[in-house]
Design a protein around this motif. Structure first.
Motif, PDB file in Angstrom:
ATOM      1  N   GLN A   1      95.460  26.115  32.261  1.00 19.34           N
ATOM      2  CA  GLN A   1      96.524  26.732  33.235  1.00 19.34           C
ATOM      3  C   GLN A   1      97.623  27.095  32.205  1.00 19.34           C
ATOM      4  O   GLN A   1      98.515  28.188  32.600  1.00 19.34           O
ATOM      5  CB  GLN A   1      97.043  25.648  34.350  1.00 19.34           C
ATOM      6  CG  GLN A   1      95.799  25.421  35.133  1.00 19.34           C
ATOM      7  CD  GLN A   1      96.577  23.944  36.227  1.00 19.34           C
ATOM      8  OE1 GLN A   1      97.307  24.668  36.908  1.00 19.34           O
ATOM      9  NE2 GLN A   1      95.990  23.326  36.173  1.00 19.34           N
ATOM     10  N   LEU A   2      97.989  26.421  31.172  1.00 15.68           N
ATOM     11  CA  LEU A   2      98.978  26.819  30.194  1.00 15.68           C
ATOM     12  C   LEU A   2      98.849  28.167  29.698  1.00 15.68           C
ATOM     13  O   LEU A   2      99.753  28.924  29.533  1.00 15.68           O
ATOM     14  CB  LEU A   2      99.243  25.817  29.291  1.00 15.68           C
ATOM     15  CG  LEU A   2      99.891  24.351  29.825  1.00 15.68           C
ATOM     16  CD1 LEU A   2      99.884  23.307  28.592  1.00 15.68           C
ATOM     17  CD2 LEU A   2     101.227  24.696  30.272  1.00 15.68           C
ATOM     18  N   ARG A   3      97.615  28.427  29.302  1.00 16.58           N
ATOM     19  CA  ARG A   3      96.942  29.620  28.621  1.00 16.58           C
ATOM     20  C   ARG A   3      97.404  30.863  29.748  1.00 16.58           C
ATOM     21  O   ARG A   3      97.724  31.788  29.212  1.00 16.58           O
ATOM     22  CB  ARG A   3      95.754  29.616  28.274  1.00 16.58           C
ATOM     23  CG  ARG A   3      95.700  28.879  26.922  1.00 16.58           C
ATOM     24  CD  ARG A   3      94.637  29.381  25.956  1.00 16.58           C
ATOM     25  NE  ARG A   3      94.533  28.463  24.633  1.00 16.58           N
ATOM     26  CZ  ARG A   3      93.758  27.320  24.566  1.00 16.58           C
ATOM     27  NH1 ARG A   3      93.117  27.169  25.350  1.00 16.58           N
ATOM     28  NH2 ARG A   3      93.884  26.806  23.309  1.00 16.58           N
ATOM     29  N   GLU A   4      96.972  30.564  30.916  1.00 13.02           N
ATOM     30  CA  GLU A   4      97.189  31.671  31.897  1.00 13.02           C
ATOM     31  C   GLU A   4      98.556  32.062  32.063  1.00 13.02           C
ATOM     32  O   GLU A   4      98.852  33.196  32.545  1.00 13.02           O
ATOM     33  CB  GLU A   4      96.568  31.218  33.323  1.00 13.02           C
ATOM     34  CG  GLU A   4      95.003  30.950  33.212  1.00 13.02           C
ATOM     35  CD  GLU A   4      94.706  30.335  34.724  1.00 13.02           C
ATOM     36  OE1 GLU A   4      95.597  29.986  35.576  1.00 13.02           O
ATOM     37  OE2 GLU A   4      93.458  30.008  34.781  1.00 13.02           O
ATOM     38  N   GLN A   5      99.610  31.021  31.929  1.00  6.00           N
ATOM     39  CA  GLN A   5     100.981  31.309  32.097  1.00  6.00           C
ATOM     40  C   GLN A   5     101.545  31.722  30.677  1.00  6.00           C
ATOM     41  O   GLN A   5     102.772  31.820  30.401  1.00  6.00           O
ATOM     42  CB  GLN A   5     101.690  30.108  32.430  1.00  6.00           C
ATOM     43  CG  GLN A   5     101.195  29.945  34.017  1.00  6.00           C
ATOM     44  CD  GLN A   5     102.193  28.751  34.589  1.00  6.00           C
ATOM     45  OE1 GLN A   5     101.916  28.175  35.742  1.00  6.00           O
ATOM     46  NE2 GLN A   5     103.423  28.553  34.137  1.00  6.00           N
ATOM     47  N   HIS A   6     100.626  31.915  29.589  1.00  2.00           N
ATOM     48  CA  HIS A   6     101.360  32.503  28.329  1.00  2.00           C
ATOM     49  C   HIS A   6     102.136  31.312  27.694  1.00  2.00           C
ATOM     50  O   HIS A   6     103.066  31.830  26.899  1.00  2.00           O
ATOM     51  CB  HIS A   6     101.769  33.717  28.391  1.00  2.00           C
ATOM     52  CG  HIS A   6     100.927  34.857  29.143  1.00  2.00           C
ATOM     53  ND1 HIS A   6      99.534  35.336  28.479  1.00  2.00           N
ATOM     54  CD2 HIS A   6     100.987  35.471  30.203  1.00  2.00           C
ATOM     55  CE1 HIS A   6      99.202  36.081  28.938  1.00  2.00           C
ATOM     56  NE2 HIS A   6      99.643  36.239  30.308  1.00  2.00           N
ATOM     57  N   VAL A   7     101.757  30.239  27.732  1.00  2.00           N
ATOM     58  CA  VAL A   7     102.608  29.096  27.166  1.00  2.00           C
ATOM     59  C   VAL A   7     101.666  28.495  26.064  1.00  2.00           C
ATOM     60  O   VAL A   7     100.779  28.186  26.261  1.00  2.00           O
ATOM     61  CB  VAL A   7     102.781  27.830  28.302  1.00  2.00           C
ATOM     62  CG1 VAL A   7     103.526  26.724  27.541  1.00  2.00           C
ATOM     63  CG2 VAL A   7     103.414  28.283  29.511  1.00  2.00           C
ATOM     64  N   ALA A   8     102.487  28.650  24.996  1.00  6.10           N
ATOM     65  CA  ALA A   8     101.750  27.869  23.709  1.00  6.10           C
ATOM     66  C   ALA A   8     101.705  26.678  23.634  1.00  6.10           C
ATOM     67  O   ALA A   8     102.504  26.047  23.676  1.00  6.10           O
ATOM     68  CB  ALA A   8     102.767  28.509  22.314  1.00  6.10           C
ATOM     69  N   VAL A   9     100.246  26.266  23.142  1.00  4.75           N
ATOM     70  CA  VAL A   9     100.125  24.767  23.077  1.00  4.75           C
ATOM     71  C   VAL A   9     100.209  24.320  21.781  1.00  4.75           C
ATOM     72  O   VAL A   9      99.194  24.768  21.054  1.00  4.75           O
ATOM     73  CB  VAL A   9      98.605  24.425  23.803  1.00  4.75           C
ATOM     74  CG1 VAL A   9      98.402  23.132  23.671  1.00  4.75           C
ATOM     75  CG2 VAL A   9      98.739  25.125  25.401  1.00  4.75           C
ATOM     76  N   LEU A  10     101.052  23.463  21.351  1.00  2.00           N
ATOM     77  CA  LEU A  10     101.281  22.859  20.219  1.00  2.00           C
ATOM     78  C   LEU A  10     100.798  21.333  20.047  1.00  2.00           C
ATOM     79  O   LEU A  10     101.291  20.790  20.542  1.00  2.00           O
ATOM     80  CB  LEU A  10     102.735  23.060  19.585  1.00  2.00           C
ATOM     81  CG  LEU A  10     103.173  24.619  19.744  1.00  2.00           C
ATOM     82  CD1 LEU A  10     104.749  24.634  19.065  1.00  2.00           C
ATOM     83  CD2 LEU A  10     102.349  25.736  19.169  1.00  2.00           C
ATOM     84  N   ALA A  11     100.087  21.148  19.048  1.00  2.37           N
ATOM     85  CA  ALA A  11      99.485  19.916  18.650  1.00  2.37           C
ATOM     86  C   ALA A  11     100.386  19.251  17.591  1.00  2.37           C
ATOM     87  O   ALA A  11     100.493  19.774  16.614  1.00  2.37           O
ATOM     88  CB  ALA A  11      98.145  19.608  18.636  1.00  2.37           C
ATOM     89  N   ALA A  12     101.045  18.063  17.923  1.00  2.00           N
ATOM     90  CA  ALA A  12     101.993  17.542  16.724  1.00  2.00           C
ATOM     91  C   ALA A  12     100.947  16.707  16.034  1.00  2.00           C
ATOM     92  O   ALA A  12     100.172  15.618  16.554  1.00  2.00           O
ATOM     93  CB  ALA A  12     102.955  16.490  17.436  1.00  2.00           C
ATOM     94  N   ASP A  13     100.366  17.119  14.770  1.00  2.00           N
ATOM     95  CA  ASP A  13      99.445  16.408  13.890  1.00  2.00           C
ATOM     96  C   ASP A  13     100.008  16.591  12.549  1.00  2.00           C
ATOM     97  O   ASP A  13     100.301  17.488  11.854  1.00  2.00           O
ATOM     98  CB  ASP A  13      98.247  17.493  14.240  1.00  2.00           C
ATOM     99  CG  ASP A  13      97.191  16.831  13.395  1.00  2.00           C
ATOM    100  OD1 ASP A  13      97.036  15.943  12.943  1.00  2.00           O
ATOM    101  OD2 ASP A  13      96.292  18.041  12.864  1.00  2.00           O
ATOM    102  N   GLY A  14      99.883  15.127  12.135  1.00  2.00           N
ATOM    103  CA  GLY A  14     100.287  14.869  10.568  1.00  2.00           C
ATOM    104  C   GLY A  14      99.627  15.713   9.608  1.00  2.00           C
ATOM    105  O   GLY A  14     100.244  15.935   8.673  1.00  2.00           O
TER     106      GLY A  14
END
Length: 304
Positions: A197-210
């Motif tokens: 659903q986030l991709r459909e709304q063009h929201v970037a998904v960022l993973a906080a990863d060390g």
């Protein structure tokens, strides 16, 4: 405080059925059954009552069901009595408050509150620009800290993926310091469905990863350059294009011990690392969330 010229009755029996009934809300089964939870202490109760008054003014469901307080607490914080004018306010002695409370050192006041969480569809329909997503975060103190950081950074909502801690756990509620009553919270979201659903709304998904291949400092520097009228796209260590912090963003924060799984990392658009300049091995999830959310919040607020 008086009723027909006489002082109101003060609850004084810590073994009374009503006292035991309230105390059960410290446990998850009672919370789930009744869809209620406890807010303890002047700060949390104040924020709950302010949210309740706002909800009543906007004809939304009530936030607070009952408030229990000692006379001495209401004398110290008279505004709490004023705010509680529209709810059932009961006086109780210290022993009763202690019996109801989940804390070792009760502060003389607690409120029975209704569940506050919102449907995911409602949150996404509002067109959020910044979201905090907890993925299997287990510690109630950490979860409360993430929610408080999200509130402080002006995040539009907090989403807890199924398998995360119960945000209505008394320790989690205390850790939010009242922020639970300030912003929408979604509970039990499905990870894969959320990402879709986030991709459909063009929201970037960022993973906080060390171990992420994109450096948060680099993203902030390049966002500042763009706000100044220039600057290249962000790149990771391997030269891959990175996200613009000023864009619509959802940050993923993983489990304290295990972080995000490989599948969860793969589902994200980018893996972003917070640089460590000292000798610490890693950051606490609450600290990492604060740094990441503030980086996005500043970029979004400074954009042209």
């Amino acid at each position: 405080m008086s009723i027909t010229g006489r002082p109101p009755a003060v609850m004084s029996n810590p073994r009374a059925d009503r006292v035991k009934d309230v105390a059960k809300l410290a446990g998850r089964p009672a919370r789930l059954k009744r869809q209620q939870f406890l807010a303890e202490g002047p700060q949390a109760v104040r924020e709950a009552l302010v949210a309740h008054r706002s909800a009543m003014g906007e004809r939304r469901p009530p936030v607070v069901s009952e408030v229990f307080a000692t006379e001495s607490c209401l004398e110290r914080y008279p505004e709490l009595g004023d705010l509680a004018a529209d709810v059932d306010l009961r006086l109780a002695n210290d022993d009763v408050i202690a019996a109801m409370s989940d804390t070792v050192s009760p502060q003389g006041i607690l409120a029975v509150c209704h569940y506050l969480d919102r449907p995911l569809e409602e949150v996404l329909a509002a067109g959020p620009e910044l979201l905090a997503v907890m993925v299997r975060v287990q510690d109630p103190g950490n979860a409360g800290t993430v929610l408080r950081a999200a509130d402080s950074a002006g995040t539009d909502a907090v989403i807890l993926i199924g398998g995360s801690v119960d945000i209505y756990n008394p320790k989690a509620v205390r850790s939010t310091a009242g922020s639970l009553f300030h912003l929408p919270v979604v509970i039990g979201a499905d990870f894969d469905s959320l990402v879709d659903q986030l991709r459909e709304q063009h929201v970037a998904v960022l993973a906080a990863d060390g171990y992420g291949d994109i450096d948060l400092d680099r993203l902030q520097d390049e966002s500042a350059l763009r706000r100044g009228g220039g600057g290249p796209a962000a790149t990771g260590r391997e030269g891959a294009a990175g996200p613009a912090l000023e864009g619509e963003t959802a940050w993923l924060f993983g489990n304290e011990a295990q972080g995000l799984s490989e599948a969860e990392l793969a589902a994200a658009d980018y893996r972003v690392a917070v640089p460590l300049y000292g000798q610490a091995e890693s950051l606490n999830v609450g600290t990492a969330a604060t740094v990441c959310l503030y980086a996005s919040a500043r970029a979004q607020r400074d954009r042209v």
